[in-house]
Design a protein around this motif. Structure first.
Motif, PDB file in Angstrom:
ATOM      1  N   GLY B 146       0.861  -1.360   0.307  1.00 28.83           N
ATOM      2  CA  GLY B 146      -0.185   0.145  -0.004  1.00 28.83           C
ATOM      3  C   GLY B 146       0.765   1.243  -0.163  1.00 28.83           C
ATOM      4  N   ALA B 147       1.981   1.356   1.141  1.00 27.88           N
ATOM      5  CA  ALA B 147       3.141   2.391   0.903  1.00 27.88           C
ATOM      6  C   ALA B 147       3.537   2.742  -1.092  1.00 27.88           C
ATOM      7  CB  ALA B 147       4.590   2.275   1.523  1.00 27.88           C
ATOM      8  N   ILE B 148       3.616   1.276  -1.329  1.00 25.04           N
ATOM      9  CA  ILE B 148       3.786   2.352  -3.435  1.00 25.04           C
ATOM     10  C   ILE B 148       2.794   2.863  -3.648  1.00 25.04           C
ATOM     11  CG2 ILE B 148       4.343   1.031  -5.320  1.00 25.04           C
ATOM     12  CD1 ILE B 148       5.682  -1.142  -3.919  1.00 25.04           C
ATOM     13  N   GLY B 149       1.089   2.851  -3.328  1.00 24.55           N
ATOM     14  CA  GLY B 149       0.751   3.389  -4.015  1.00 24.55           C
ATOM     15  C   GLY B 149       0.154   4.513  -3.320  1.00 24.55           C
ATOM     16  N   ALA B 150       0.538   4.534  -2.007  1.00 20.71           N
ATOM     17  CA  ALA B 150       0.233   6.107  -1.328  1.00 20.71           C
ATOM     18  C   ALA B 150       1.099   7.206  -2.251  1.00 20.71           C
ATOM     19  CB  ALA B 150       0.360   5.774  -0.025  1.00 20.71           C
ATOM     20  N   ALA B 151       2.499   6.179  -2.258  1.00 21.55           N
ATOM     21  CA  ALA B 151       3.250   7.131  -2.795  1.00 21.55           C
ATOM     22  C   ALA B 151       3.491   7.935  -3.741  1.00 21.55           C
ATOM     23  CB  ALA B 151       5.308   6.473  -2.300  1.00 21.55           C
ATOM     24  N   LEU B 152       3.042   7.578  -4.851  1.00 18.70           N
ATOM     25  CA  LEU B 152       2.149   7.209  -6.141  1.00 18.70           C
ATOM     26  C   LEU B 152       1.701   8.106  -6.645  1.00 18.70           C
ATOM     27  CD1 LEU B 152       2.341   3.644  -8.265  1.00 18.70           C
ATOM     28  CD2 LEU B 152       4.110   5.683  -8.182  1.00 18.70           C
ATOM     29  N   THR B 153       0.358   8.231  -5.240  1.00 19.01           N
ATOM     30  CA  THR B 153      -0.787   9.629  -5.821  1.00 19.01           C
ATOM     31  C   THR B 153      -0.798  10.153  -4.949  1.00 19.01           C
ATOM     32  OG1 THR B 153      -2.179   7.782  -3.479  1.00 19.01           O
ATOM     33  CG2 THR B 153      -1.985   7.350  -6.345  1.00 19.01           C
ATOM     34  N   LEU B 154       1.164  10.808  -4.066  1.00 23.39           N
ATOM     35  CA  LEU B 154       0.485  11.511  -2.917  1.00 23.39           C
ATOM     36  C   LEU B 154       0.521  12.645  -3.656  1.00 23.39           C
ATOM     37  CD1 LEU B 154       1.195  11.800  -0.259  1.00 23.39           C
ATOM     38  CD2 LEU B 154       3.426  12.344  -1.028  1.00 23.39           C
ATOM     39  N   GLY B 155      -0.524  14.070  -2.779  1.00 21.60           N
ATOM     40  CA  GLY B 155      -0.889  14.853  -3.563  1.00 21.60           C
ATOM     41  C   GLY B 155      -2.246  14.658  -4.897  1.00 21.60           C
ATOM     42  N   LEU B 156      -2.098  13.851  -5.909  1.00 25.75           N
ATOM     43  CA  LEU B 156      -3.193  14.032  -6.423  1.00 25.75           C
ATOM     44  C   LEU B 156      -4.611  14.599  -6.474  1.00 25.75           C
ATOM     45  CD1 LEU B 156      -1.769  11.407  -8.552  1.00 25.75           C
ATOM     46  CD2 LEU B 156      -0.815  13.451  -8.924  1.00 25.75           C
ATOM     47  N   ARG B 157      -5.572  14.666  -7.527  1.00 30.21           N
ATOM     48  CA  ARG B 157      -6.744  15.115  -7.033  1.00 30.21           C
ATOM     49  C   ARG B 157      -7.788  13.683  -6.834  1.00 30.21           C
ATOM     50  NH1 ARG B 157      -7.267  14.977 -12.361  1.00 30.21           N
ATOM     51  NH2 ARG B 157      -5.953  16.323 -13.092  1.00 30.21           N
ATOM     52  N   GLY B 158      -8.197  13.782  -6.202  1.00 27.48           N
ATOM     53  CA  GLY B 158      -9.327  11.749  -5.905  1.00 27.48           C
ATOM     54  C   GLY B 158      -7.581  10.713  -5.435  1.00 27.48           C
ATOM     55  N   GLY B 159      -7.330  11.428  -4.666  1.00 33.54           N
ATOM     56  CA  GLY B 159      -6.101  10.554  -4.661  1.00 33.54           C
ATOM     57  C   GLY B 159      -6.612   9.134  -4.018  1.00 33.54           C
ATOM     58  N   GLY B 160      -7.719   9.548  -3.359  1.00 32.78           N
ATOM     59  CA  GLY B 160      -8.163   7.906  -2.398  1.00 32.78           C
ATOM     60  C   GLY B 160      -9.035   7.100  -3.158  1.00 32.78           C
TER      61      GLY B 160
END
Lengths: 249, 222
Positions: B146-160
Motif C-alpha cells: 500500500g505504501a507504494i500506491g500511497a507514495a505514487l498518488t501523493l498530492g493528486l486530486r482523487g488520490g483516495g
C-alpha cells in the motif's frame, strides 16, 4: 556504427514511426485476412470441441499479446526511468490501451468459449482471475497517468507502477501449471529447442499467422499512437511547428 | 541506521496516539464491514462459517487501504516529507519505519480483533488461530504494498479512489493465500503450503517494497 540512440529523439523518430506504422499496418491486414480465412475455412473441425474451438484462433493470440504487451510496456518504462528518455515513456503509454484491449478480448472470447465447453460464462479459475487482475493493472496504469497533470511526473509514476505490476505476468503464465484448474493447459510447448504441439499442424500454422497479425497490429497501432503523443507533448517545439507549416502549405 | 528506523516508528506512533480517533476509525470500519455480511446474506450459520475467512480478509484489505492515504499525506502537507528526503539515512529505511508504524496502528489491531469476529462467524479452535496467523503474516504485506500506491498518488486530486485502483489488484495474491489457508485448515487439509507462500510474499515485499515506495516518493515530491 549505426547509432540507435539517434532515434531516441522524438523529432527523428516521428517520421520513422510513420513509415514503420504504415508497413506493419499493411502486413497485419494481409496476415489477418489470411489468418481469418484459414481459421474459418482451412482448419479442420475439432473432434472433441466441434466448430466452437475456432474461437481459439483469436483467444490465444489475444491472451499472449495481453501478457507480452505488459512486459514490453514495463521494459519501455524501465528504459525511460534508467536513461530518462522521453520517447521510452511515450512508448509505454502508447502500448497500454492496446494491451488493455487485448486483455479484454481474451476475457471476452474466453467467456464465449467457456459457455459451450464448460457450461459457464465465467469460473473463478486461477488463470481467469489473474488475467482479470492484468486488466485492472492496465486500467490502474492508465488512470494514474491521466490523473497526474505534469507529463514527466506522470510518465515516471506510471512507469514505476508498471514495473511493480510485472510480477503478475509470470503468475498468469504459469497459473495453469501451478494450480490444477478448469482452464486447459497450453497446447503448444517448446521442448528441447523444438516445438511440440497437441494440435494438428494446420491449426498451429493458423494460430501462428493470427498471432503475427495481432503482433503487427499492436506495433502499427502503438506507433500511430506514439506519433500523436509526440505531437501533443512537443507541440511547442520548433520542429513540430515547421512540420505543421509544411503540412499546411 | 537502526536508530533512525526506531526514531521514525516512535515518531509516527506518537503522532497516531495524539489522534486516537484515526486509529479507532480503522478498527471500527473493519468491525462494521464484517458485521454487514451476516445482515446481507442472512444468518445461516453454515454459510457464514464457510464465508468467514474471506469476509474477514476482504474487510482487512479495505480497512488497511482506507488508512493508506494518510500514510504520507500529513507529512507531505506540512513539509516534513521534504526534510525526510534530505536526511543522510537511506529513504527506503525511513519508508520502512513509516510502514512499520502504519502496520502497528492499522494492521495489528485487526489481527487482535480477528479471533473475536471469527468467533461470531462460528469458527473454532484451529481455524481461529489460523485466521490470526494468516492476518499476522498478511497485514504487513498490505501495508508494504500500500505504501507504494500511497507514495505514487501523493498530492493528486482523487488520490483516495485512485489508490484503491492501484493497490487492490496487487493485494489479490495475499487475499487468495490468506483466505485459502483458513479454508484449507477448516477442510482438514494442511495449510503449510499457503503459509509458506505468504511468508515468501512477505519477505519479497519487505525486501523490495520500501525501495519502490522511496522511488515513488522522490517522483511525487520533486
Amino acid at each position: 556504427m549505426f547509432n540507435l540512440f539517434k532515434f531516441a529523439s522524438p523529432a527523428t523518430f516521428y517520421p520513422l514511426a510513420g513509415r514503420l506504422a504504415m508497413g506493419f499496418g499493411i502486413a497485419s491486414a494481409i496476415l489477418l485476412a489470411i489468418g481469418l480465412y484459414m481459421s474459418f475455412f482451412v482448419a479442420p473441425t475439432d473432434y472433441k470441441q466441434g466448430e466452437g474451438y475456432r474461437i481459439m484462433f483469436i483467444h490465444v493470440p489475444a491472451a499472449w499479446m495481453s501478457m507480452l504487451i505488459y512486459v514490453v510496456m514495463a521494459c519501455w518504462a524501465a528504459a525511460g526511468m534508467i536513461w530518462h528518455t522521453r520517447l521510452s515513456s511515450m512508448m509505454a503509454s502508447s502500448l497500454a490501451p492496446t494491451g488493455a484491449m487485448f486483455t479484454f478480448i481474451a476475457l471476452w472470447t474466453g467467456a464465449l468459449w467457456g459457455k459451450p465447453m464448460w457450461g459457464a460464462w465465467w469460473v473463478w479459475d486461477a488463470r481467469l482471475t489473474s488475467e482479470l487482475i492484468l486488466l485492472f493493472l492496465y486500467i490502474g496504469f492508465m488512470a494514474l497517468e491521466s490523473a497526474i497533470d505534469d507529463p514527466r511526473r506522470a510518465a515516471r509514476a506510471s512507469g514505476l507502477l508498471a514495473l511493480v505490476g510485472v510480477v503478475n505476468v509470470p503468475i498468469i503464465y504459469y497459473s495453469v501449471q501451478w494450480w490444477n484448474t478448469l482452464h486447459q493447459g497450453s497446447s503448444i510447448k517448446i521442448v528441447d529447442g523444438g516445438v511440440e504441439s497437441s494440435m494438428s499442424e494446420i491449426m498451429v500454422w493458423t494460430l501462428l499467422v493470427m498471432t503475427f497479425a495481432c503482433w503487427f497490429y499492436t506495433i502499427a497501432v502503438a506507433l500511430c499512437r506514439v506519433r500523436s503523443i509526440i505531437l501533443e507533448r512537443e507541440a511547442n517545439t520548433s520542429w513540430v511547428k515547421e512540420l505543421l507549416q509544411g503540412a499546411k502549405s | 541506521m537502526l536508530a533512525a528506523l526506531r526514531c521514525m516508528v516512535i515518531r509516527d506512533l506518537t503522532l497516531a496516539m495524539r489522534h486516537r480517533s484515526d486509529v479507532l476509525t480503522t478498527v471500527f470500519f473493519f468491525i462494521i464491514v464484517v458485521s454487514l455480511f451476516p445482515l446481507g446474506v442472512g444468518p445461516d450459520a453454515q454459510l457464514l462459517k464457510e464465508m468467514a475467512a474471506g469476509v474477514v480478509w476482504v474487510a482487512a484489505l479495505l480497512a488497511s487501504m482506507l488508512s493508506l492515504t494518510r500514510l504520507f499525506a500529513d507529512d507531505f502537507n506540512d513539509g516534513t516529507l521534504e526534510q525526510l528526503l534530505l536526511v543522510p539515512q537511506p529513504l527506503a529505511l525511513i519508508v520502512l519505519g513509516k510502514v512499520l508504524a502504519h502496520w502497528i496502528i492499522s494492521g495489528l489491531p485487526l489481527v487482535l480483533m480477528s479471533p473475536l469476529l471469527g468467533l461470531q462467524f462460528g469458527l473454532e479452535g484451529d481455524e481461529l488461530i489460523m485466521l490470526m496467523v494468516t492476518l499476522l503474516i498478511g497485514t504487513p504485506v498490505l501495508s508494504l504494498l500500500g505504501a507504494i500506491g500511497a507514495a505514487l498518488t501523493l498530492g493528486l486530486r482523487g488520490g483516495g479512489v485512485l489508490v484503491s485502483l492501484l493497490v487492490l489488484p496487487l493485494y489479490i495474491p495475499v487475499l487468495i493465500f490468506g483466505a485459502g489457508a483458513v479454508t484449507a485448515s477448516a477442510a482438514g487439509m494442511g495449510a503449510d503450503g499457503h503459509l509458506s507462500l505468504m511468508g515468501a510474499i512477505l519477505l519479497l515485499a519487505l525486501a523490495l517494497a520500501p525501495w519502490a515506495s522511496a522511488a515513488a516518493l522522490r517522483i511525487s515530491v520533486e
